[in-house]
Design a protein around this motif. Structure first.
Motif, PDB file in Angstrom:
ATOM      1  N   THR A 159     -20.298  -6.002  13.134  1.00 41.17           N
ATOM      2  CA  THR A 159     -20.426  -5.456  14.640  1.00 41.17           C
ATOM      3  C   THR A 159     -19.469  -4.243  14.553  1.00 41.17           C
ATOM      4  O   THR A 159     -18.112  -4.497  14.393  1.00 41.17           O
ATOM      5  CB  THR A 159     -20.057  -6.480  15.783  1.00 41.17           C
ATOM      6  N   ALA A 160     -19.888  -3.141  15.095  1.00 41.19           N
ATOM      7  CA  ALA A 160     -18.912  -1.952  15.100  1.00 41.19           C
ATOM      8  C   ALA A 160     -18.484  -1.675  16.430  1.00 41.19           C
ATOM      9  O   ALA A 160     -19.147  -1.652  17.601  1.00 41.19           O
ATOM     10  CB  ALA A 160     -19.677  -0.500  14.420  1.00 41.19           C
ATOM     11  N   MET A 161     -17.241  -1.370  16.616  1.00 45.20           N
ATOM     12  CA  MET A 161     -16.794  -0.974  17.649  1.00 45.20           C
ATOM     13  C   MET A 161     -15.957   0.543  17.393  1.00 45.20           C
ATOM     14  O   MET A 161     -15.258   0.639  16.661  1.00 45.20           O
ATOM     15  CB  MET A 161     -15.676  -2.104  18.465  1.00 45.20           C
ATOM     16  N   PHE A 162     -16.033   1.271  18.642  1.00 45.56           N
ATOM     17  CA  PHE A 162     -15.362   2.674  18.610  1.00 45.56           C
ATOM     18  C   PHE A 162     -14.154   2.515  19.209  1.00 45.56           C
ATOM     19  O   PHE A 162     -13.819   1.915  20.294  1.00 45.56           O
ATOM     20  CB  PHE A 162     -16.439   3.665  19.382  1.00 45.56           C
ATOM     21  N   VAL A 163     -13.264   3.537  18.593  1.00 44.60           N
ATOM     22  CA  VAL A 163     -11.745   3.508  19.292  1.00 44.60           C
ATOM     23  C   VAL A 163     -11.730   5.019  19.745  1.00 44.60           C
ATOM     24  O   VAL A 163     -11.933   5.859  19.186  1.00 44.60           O
ATOM     25  CB  VAL A 163     -10.878   3.165  18.177  1.00 44.60           C
ATOM     26  N   ALA A 164     -11.059   4.908  20.811  1.00 45.53           N
ATOM     27  CA  ALA A 164     -10.694   6.302  21.522  1.00 45.53           C
ATOM     28  C   ALA A 164      -9.047   6.507  21.857  1.00 45.53           C
ATOM     29  O   ALA A 164      -8.585   5.476  22.143  1.00 45.53           O
ATOM     30  CB  ALA A 164     -11.447   6.593  22.693  1.00 45.53           C
ATOM     31  N   LEU A 165      -8.712   7.581  21.704  1.00 47.85           N
ATOM     32  CA  LEU A 165      -7.387   7.984  21.832  1.00 47.85           C
ATOM     33  C   LEU A 165      -7.328   9.092  22.691  1.00 47.85           C
ATOM     34  O   LEU A 165      -7.614  10.412  22.117  1.00 47.85           O
ATOM     35  CB  LEU A 165      -6.482   8.022  20.527  1.00 47.85           C
ATOM     36  N   ASP A 166      -6.704   9.040  23.791  1.00 48.42           N
ATOM     37  CA  ASP A 166      -6.666  10.525  24.802  1.00 48.42           C
ATOM     38  C   ASP A 166      -7.969  10.962  25.041  1.00 48.42           C
ATOM     39  O   ASP A 166      -8.173  12.336  24.760  1.00 48.42           O
ATOM     40  CB  ASP A 166      -5.605  11.385  23.979  1.00 48.42           C
ATOM     41  N   GLY A 167      -8.975  10.041  25.167  1.00 46.44           N
ATOM     42  CA  GLY A 167     -10.382  10.773  25.508  1.00 46.44           C
ATOM     43  C   GLY A 167     -11.189  11.201  24.351  1.00 46.44           C
ATOM     44  O   GLY A 167     -12.161  11.921  24.445  1.00 46.44           O
ATOM     45  N   HIS A 168     -10.562  10.824  23.137  1.00 46.86           N
ATOM     46  CA  HIS A 168     -11.306  11.415  21.794  1.00 46.86           C
ATOM     47  C   HIS A 168     -11.529  10.238  20.958  1.00 46.86           C
ATOM     48  O   HIS A 168     -10.673   9.451  20.641  1.00 46.86           O
ATOM     49  CB  HIS A 168     -10.382  12.506  21.108  1.00 46.86           C
ATOM     50  N   ALA A 169     -12.773  10.154  20.562  1.00 44.46           N
ATOM     51  CA  ALA A 169     -13.165   9.170  19.567  1.00 44.46           C
ATOM     52  C   ALA A 169     -12.572   9.346  18.215  1.00 44.46           C
ATOM     53  O   ALA A 169     -12.685  10.333  17.523  1.00 44.46           O
ATOM     54  CB  ALA A 169     -14.840   9.149  19.277  1.00 44.46           C
ATOM     55  N   ILE A 170     -11.785   8.498  17.577  1.00 43.51           N
ATOM     56  CA  ILE A 170     -10.972   8.634  16.545  1.00 43.51           C
ATOM     57  C   ILE A 170     -11.350   7.664  15.342  1.00 43.51           C
ATOM     58  O   ILE A 170     -10.852   7.855  14.269  1.00 43.51           O
ATOM     59  CB  ILE A 170      -9.435   8.492  16.723  1.00 43.51           C
ATOM     60  N   GLY A 171     -12.387   6.577  15.758  1.00 41.22           N
ATOM     61  CA  GLY A 171     -12.545   5.747  14.447  1.00 41.22           C
ATOM     62  C   GLY A 171     -13.266   4.723  15.125  1.00 41.22           C
ATOM     63  O   GLY A 171     -13.774   4.500  16.300  1.00 41.22           O
ATOM     64  N   THR A 172     -13.770   3.596  13.884  1.00 42.74           N
ATOM     65  CA  THR A 172     -14.469   2.576  14.256  1.00 42.74           C
ATOM     66  C   THR A 172     -13.825   1.121  13.789  1.00 42.74           C
ATOM     67  O   THR A 172     -12.760   1.443  12.872  1.00 42.74           O
ATOM     68  CB  THR A 172     -15.774   2.621  13.697  1.00 42.74           C
ATOM     69  N   ILE A 173     -13.975   0.265  14.388  1.00 41.88           N
ATOM     70  CA  ILE A 173     -13.185  -1.217  13.928  1.00 41.88           C
ATOM     71  C   ILE A 173     -14.552  -2.141  13.724  1.00 41.88           C
ATOM     72  O   ILE A 173     -15.540  -2.429  14.213  1.00 41.88           O
ATOM     73  CB  ILE A 173     -12.607  -1.916  14.907  1.00 41.88           C
ATOM     74  N   ALA A 174     -14.556  -2.555  12.237  1.00 40.21           N
ATOM     75  CA  ALA A 174     -15.543  -3.623  12.349  1.00 40.21           C
ATOM     76  C   ALA A 174     -15.446  -5.039  12.146  1.00 40.21           C
ATOM     77  O   ALA A 174     -14.350  -5.488  11.794  1.00 40.21           O
ATOM     78  CB  ALA A 174     -16.317  -3.366  10.617  1.00 40.21           C
ATOM     79  N   VAL A 175     -16.119  -5.774  12.900  1.00 35.56           N
ATOM     80  CA  VAL A 175     -15.888  -7.483  13.179  1.00 35.56           C
ATOM     81  C   VAL A 175     -16.986  -8.151  12.555  1.00 35.56           C
ATOM     82  O   VAL A 175     -18.121  -7.908  12.919  1.00 35.56           O
ATOM     83  CB  VAL A 175     -15.492  -7.688  14.685  1.00 35.56           C
ATOM     84  N   ALA A 176     -16.786  -9.088  11.694  1.00 39.27           N
ATOM     85  CA  ALA A 176     -17.885  -9.712  11.295  1.00 39.27           C
ATOM     86  C   ALA A 176     -17.335 -11.230  11.274  1.00 39.27           C
ATOM     87  O   ALA A 176     -16.290 -11.539  10.836  1.00 39.27           O
ATOM     88  CB  ALA A 176     -18.401  -9.224   9.843  1.00 39.27           C
ATOM     89  N   ASP A 177     -18.444 -12.153  11.574  1.00 42.26           N
ATOM     90  CA  ASP A 177     -18.213 -13.595  10.978  1.00 42.26           C
ATOM     91  C   ASP A 177     -18.712 -13.895   9.671  1.00 42.26           C
ATOM     92  O   ASP A 177     -19.878 -13.594   9.513  1.00 42.26           O
ATOM     93  CB  ASP A 177     -19.171 -14.246  12.149  1.00 42.26           C
TER      94      ASP A 177
END
Length: 228
Positions: A24-42
């Motif tokens: 499952t991919a989640m987006f990460v934002a800093l100061d209103g800018h998308a800077i990367g993704t985090i993947a979580v998996a079972d």
């Protein structure tokens, strides 16, 4: 991302690759800018693939329904060799899927462990909750697998053909002891024959009844082990 004014478009391809890998991919934002993704998996349990194969070999139609994204669900389904998969499914959708299968004349067993599985567990002909899951799921299901291992559901499928003669013998041995012993102990035969049941004999009869129940349970356990 929209709420914080971040544009996640440039990260969409990376997120989709993660979903295709079963995460499952989640987006990460800093100061209103998308800077990367985090993947979580079972991680998939080692016994799950064998359990799915065993169920399919028994003629069970296996359907996967999950609240995860469809891409993630398909990736997991491919690894487990499940042909029919439903992703982005809400709790009410799971219950509706169970009802639709039942409407076609099928008997449905639903396995789940979360709060979102509770409606489907209650609607299924047999609800199977994981003992490692939520209390709501366990209270909605008819069966709880103590170890939370899907492989135990295969044993349930085998037991549907095994236990009835054993259950009948257990019931007969248990009820015959109780039904005959209690009236005699209460003095039913005393006015006519002067017979009373000795407390020692009563204790022996109850012990024999308990031993018969345990012995029959062990016979079922032995049958499950022989069947793999």
């Amino acid at each position: 991302m929209l709420e914080v004014g971040a544009d996640a478009g440039p990260l969409a391809d990376a997120a989709e690759r993660l979903r295709d890998a079963g995460a499952t991919a989640m987006f990460v934002a800093l100061d209103g800018h998308a800077i990367g993704t985090i993947a979580v998996a079972d991680p998939i349990k080692e016994t799950s693939h064998r359990a799915i194969q065993s169920l399919q070999a028994m003629g069970v139609r296996v359907v996967m329904a999950t609240g995860d994204g469809l891409s993630t669900a398909r990736a997991v389904a491919r690894e487990l060799a499940i042909d029919e998969v439903h992703g982005d499914v809400r709790p009410q959708d799971k219950a509706r899927l169970v009802s639709e299968l039942q409407a076609t004349g099928r008997r449905v067993a639903m396995a789940g462990d979360g709060i979102n599985d509770a409606p489907a567990l209650a609607a299924a002909d047999v609800g199977i909750a994981m003992g490692t899951g939520t209390d709501v799921a366990m209270s909605s299901a008819q069966v709880t697998l103590v170890k939370g291992d899907l492989a135990a559901s295969c044993v349930l499928g085998k037991f549907q053909r095994l236990p009835w003669p054993t259950c009948a013998r257990t019931w007969v041995s248990r009820s015959s002891t109780t039904r005959s012993g209690v009236p005699v102990a209460a003095g039913l035969l005393y006015p006519v024959f002067g017979l009373l049941l000795s407390p020692m004999l009563a204790a022996l009869a109850m012990s024999f009844s308990s031993v018969s129940v345990v012995a029959n349970a062990l016979r079922l356990r032995g049958a499950s082990l022989r069947d793999g």
